[in-house]
Scaffold this motif. Structure first.
Motif, mmCIF file in Angstrom:
data_model
loop_
_atom_site.group_PDB
_atom_site.id
_atom_site.type_symbol
_atom_site.label_atom_id
_atom_site.label_comp_id
_atom_site.label_asym_id
_atom_site.label_seq_id
_atom_site.Cartn_x
_atom_site.Cartn_y
_atom_site.Cartn_z
ATOM 1 N N ILE A 80 0.859 -1.189 0.000
ATOM 2 C CA ILE A 80 0.000 0.000 0.000
ATOM 3 C C ILE A 80 0.897 1.241 0.000
ATOM 4 O O ILE A 80 1.894 1.307 0.740
ATOM 5 C CB ILE A 80 -0.934 0.020 1.221
ATOM 6 C CG1 ILE A 80 -1.823 -1.229 1.227
ATOM 7 C CG2 ILE A 80 -1.801 1.275 1.227
ATOM 8 C CD1 ILE A 80 -2.737 -1.336 2.430
ATOM 9 N N SER A 81 0.530 2.219 -0.810
ATOM 10 C CA SER A 81 1.320 3.451 -0.875
ATOM 11 C C SER A 81 1.172 4.253 0.416
ATOM 12 O O SER A 81 0.231 4.048 1.196
ATOM 13 C CB SER A 81 0.886 4.295 -2.074
ATOM 14 O OG SER A 81 -0.479 4.664 -1.938
ATOM 15 N N ASP A 82 2.096 5.165 0.651
ATOM 16 C CA ASP A 82 2.080 5.983 1.875
ATOM 17 C C ASP A 82 0.835 6.863 1.918
ATOM 18 O O ASP A 82 0.315 7.330 0.891
ATOM 19 C CB ASP A 82 3.318 6.870 1.936
ATOM 20 C CG ASP A 82 4.587 6.055 2.201
ATOM 21 O OD1 ASP A 82 4.448 4.833 2.464
ATOM 22 O OD2 ASP A 82 5.690 6.620 2.122
ATOM 23 N N PHE A 83 0.378 7.085 3.145
ATOM 24 C CA PHE A 83 -0.777 7.952 3.391
ATOM 25 C C PHE A 83 -0.280 9.349 3.729
ATOM 26 O O PHE A 83 0.607 9.524 4.565
ATOM 27 C CB PHE A 83 -1.597 7.364 4.542
ATOM 28 C CG PHE A 83 -2.645 8.285 5.089
ATOM 29 C CD1 PHE A 83 -3.694 8.723 4.296
ATOM 30 C CD2 PHE A 83 -2.587 8.731 6.421
ATOM 31 C CE1 PHE A 83 -4.673 9.569 4.804
ATOM 32 C CE2 PHE A 83 -3.561 9.571 6.929
ATOM 33 C CZ PHE A 83 -4.598 9.994 6.128
ATOM 34 N N HIS A 191 -8.116 6.326 1.602
ATOM 35 C CA HIS A 191 -6.813 6.136 0.950
ATOM 36 C C HIS A 191 -6.547 4.654 0.654
ATOM 37 O O HIS A 191 -6.122 4.296 -0.451
ATOM 38 C CB HIS A 191 -5.715 6.703 1.849
ATOM 39 C CG HIS A 191 -4.336 6.310 1.407
ATOM 40 N ND1 HIS A 191 -3.703 6.891 0.324
ATOM 41 C CD2 HIS A 191 -3.467 5.358 1.890
ATOM 42 C CE1 HIS A 191 -2.513 6.335 0.157
ATOM 43 N NE2 HIS A 191 -2.353 5.405 1.106
ATOM 44 N N ILE A 192 -6.803 3.808 1.652
ATOM 45 C CA ILE A 192 -6.522 2.373 1.487
ATOM 46 C C ILE A 192 -7.424 1.780 0.396
ATOM 47 O O ILE A 192 -6.972 1.007 -0.455
ATOM 48 C CB ILE A 192 -6.710 1.630 2.825
ATOM 49 C CG1 ILE A 192 -5.646 2.091 3.835
ATOM 50 C CG2 ILE A 192 -6.624 0.121 2.613
ATOM 51 C CD1 ILE A 192 -5.867 1.545 5.234
ATOM 52 N N ASP A 195 -6.284 2.781 -3.006
ATOM 53 C CA ASP A 195 -5.022 2.140 -3.386
ATOM 54 C C ASP A 195 -5.221 0.654 -3.689
ATOM 55 O O ASP A 195 -4.606 0.103 -4.607
ATOM 56 C CB ASP A 195 -4.007 2.316 -2.254
ATOM 57 C CG ASP A 195 -2.586 2.079 -2.736
ATOM 58 O OD1 ASP A 195 -2.078 2.900 -3.525
ATOM 59 O OD2 ASP A 195 -1.993 1.047 -2.348
ATOM 60 N N LEU A 196 -6.109 -0.006 -2.924
ATOM 61 C CA LEU A 196 -6.294 -1.459 -3.089
ATOM 62 C C LEU A 196 -7.279 -1.805 -4.201
ATOM 63 O O LEU A 196 -7.269 -2.936 -4.691
ATOM 64 C CB LEU A 196 -6.794 -2.070 -1.781
ATOM 65 C CG LEU A 196 -5.811 -2.159 -0.615
ATOM 66 C CD1 LEU A 196 -6.465 -2.871 0.563
ATOM 67 C CD2 LEU A 196 -4.541 -2.896 -1.024
ATOM 68 N N LYS A 199 -5.422 -2.951 -7.227
ATOM 69 C CA LYS A 199 -4.329 -3.886 -6.942
ATOM 70 C C LYS A 199 -4.830 -5.288 -6.606
ATOM 71 O O LYS A 199 -4.216 -6.289 -7.007
ATOM 72 C CB LYS A 199 -3.483 -3.350 -5.784
ATOM 73 C CG LYS A 199 -2.607 -2.167 -6.150
ATOM 74 C CD LYS A 199 -1.757 -1.743 -4.972
ATOM 75 C CE LYS A 199 -0.831 -0.571 -5.347
ATOM 76 N NZ LYS A 199 -0.030 -0.126 -4.186
#
Length: 486
Positions: A80-83, A191-192, A195-196, A199
């Motif tokens: 997961i990319s940074d928040f 955000h999560i 991002d997911l 993916k």
């Protein structure tokens, strides 16, 4: 393939006779080419018809669901990319990491005419490394995908995922005493999820592609004997209903790299009736008569069914010598006054025949037996030869991924004299001796060969377990469980 003509380098004008001659040869060449083409097409059709049907039932999907949880969990362990945390005076880049993925629910079901529907529930344990107080939360996600099942150009199963989606439920804090505000929790979840969202499906695609590589091991050469192999491939698109997926499989046996070809009975594809075998079994495999015919023809061509039986002097188990034989055939006693071992050379000139009837399978052999005396330090001396007919009971079983066989006698041997170098041979006198000496070595030899088995259609590391073999009129049905072992 056809006729090739090379003209002379000398130019000449053809006469009428020349033109007629060339015309006749051209017509013959065309006819021969057409004939050869038709033969080749007939061979292609012959080996393209299925001789095995593999049917995977609902229980097989349940098994795949069970053993597929761990690979799915690993596949969903994504980065997961940074928040970008807005809580402070400036945006703060904060690391986010999936600590664990747990898949409590994974289910597969058949989609008639299409493939398989996948549905799974996954719980993601996620840590947000905020300073001074990190956050740990659990995010439930439902995954759904439709997997299309087809046949590719080289005759194996190929899977694709035309549709995939993920549905996110509200996250919950792992530690209820955490003082994180709902506003911040909502931002983290957003955000999560963003991002997911793509993916997760991308990793499902990757898992399916890995499975395609594994399914590719269905085809390729598998050894049968030292000089023989078998190759499986699908002949058509799979048939998919709400209860099963059915695969039409072509099996080609090779001896020294050359295919063993037999015309299929009535030139019709083998069809496995529904239902067949145990409907609750994971897999049902139908084996046509044609497969058995090809396997026996291969054994005959390889000479694997031939054997030598050598008698011994002063042996109660194998009293095959000129002294004992001379008591039944006077000319043998005259030619060999001293006891000499006798050798039986057994060859199968005619191809063995398997007959499949409901609950009963038999193997019919017609060996040709040459009887020789074996004097010490001298060449074998021919005595006489026999035409033999014998019927054997054939029992079939499955072990791991192989179909194996064993035989026992059905009645006795039928013996008749083919040629003789020792005058008249009274078969009523000789029958008991030859039969006694012949039976055990023949059965031992056949059972050793058939016990080696022939590989059934499967993929790498997949075995058949708890198999039941049923014989039907003209075909065999194997109902079996499956076990995947790395």
């Amino acid at each position: 393939m056809g006729w090739t003509f090379r003209s002379s380098s000398l130019m000449h004008v053809p006469t009428l006779a020349h033109r007629s001659w060339h015309s006749d040869w051209a017509a013959m060449a065309g006819a021969c080419s057409l004939g050869l083409l038709l033969l080749l097409l007939q061979a292609v059709v012959t080996v393209s018809l299925p001789v095995i049907v593999v049917r995977l039932n609902k229980a097989a999907l349940d098994y795949v669901s069970d053993i597929g949880k761990a690979p799915l969990q690993r596949a969903l362990q994504v980065t997961i990319s940074d928040f970008m945390d807005p809580s402070g005076e400036v945006l703060q880049s904060t690391r986010v990491q999936i600590l664990d993925v747990h898949v409590p629910f994974f289910h597969l079901k058949f989609l008639a005419g299409f493939g398989v529907h996948l549905s799974a529930a996954a719980n993601f344990t996620i840590k947000v490394f905020r300073v001074p107080e990190p956050m740990e939360l659990v995010l439930p996600v439902d995954l759904m995908a439709d997997v299309h099942v087809a046949r590719d150009s080289i005759g194996t199963l190929v899977l694709s995922v035309p549709t995939c989606s993920s549905i996110f439920s509200p996250a919950s804090m792992l530690d209820g005493s955490n003082s994180t505000s709902q506003e911040l929790l909502d931002l983290v979840q957003e955000h999560i999820r963003a991002d997911l969202n793509n993916k997760l499906c991308l990793h499902v695609y990757g898992l399916v592609q890995d499975l395609n590589v594994h399914l590719g091991t269905l085809i390729g050469l598998s050894p049968v004997g030292p000089e023989s192999q078998i190759r499986y491939s699908m002949t058509s698109m799979p048939t998919i209903t709400s209860n099963y997926i059915s695969l039409n499989i072509r099996a080609i046996l090779f001896l020294l790299g050359k295919p063993i070809l037999l015309p299929l009975h009535d030139a019709h594809p083998f069809v496995l009736p529904w239902p067949s075998g145990d409907e609750e079994a994971m897999a049902t495999v139908g084996l046509s008569q044609h497969l058995f015919d090809c396997a026996l023809l291969m054994l005959q061509k390889a000479g694997s069914l031939n054997l030598d039986i050598t008698g011994k002097l002063n042996s109660k188990n194998n009293p095959l010598n000129t002294s004992v034989l001379g008591q039944l055939i006077p000319e043998v006693a005259h030619l060999f006054p001293e006891p000499t071992p006798v050798v039986l050379k057994v060859q199968l000139g005619a191809t063995p025949v398997v007959t499949l009837h409901t609950s009963n399978s038999t193997l019919h052999l017609q060996p040709f037996v040459e009887v020789f005396a074996a004097p010490p330090n001298l060449a074998l001396q021919f005595l006489f030869s026999l035409d033999v007919m014998v019927n054997l009971d054939l029992q079939l079983s499955v072990s791991k991924a192989k179909l194996r066989g064993s035989t026992s006698m059905l009645g006795g041997f039928q013996l008749s004299v083919a040629t003789s170098n020792v005058g008249s041979v009274d078969m009523d006198q000789v029958h008991t001796l030859i039969s006694t000496v012949f039976q055990k070595p023949l059965l031992d030899h056949l059972n050793a060969l058939l016990g080696m088995g022939i590989v059934l259609p499967s993929v790498l590391n997949l075995h058949y377990v708890h198999s039941e073999v049923l014989v039907r009129e003209g075909y065999v049905v194997v109902s079996s469980g499956l076990s995947y072992q790395r």
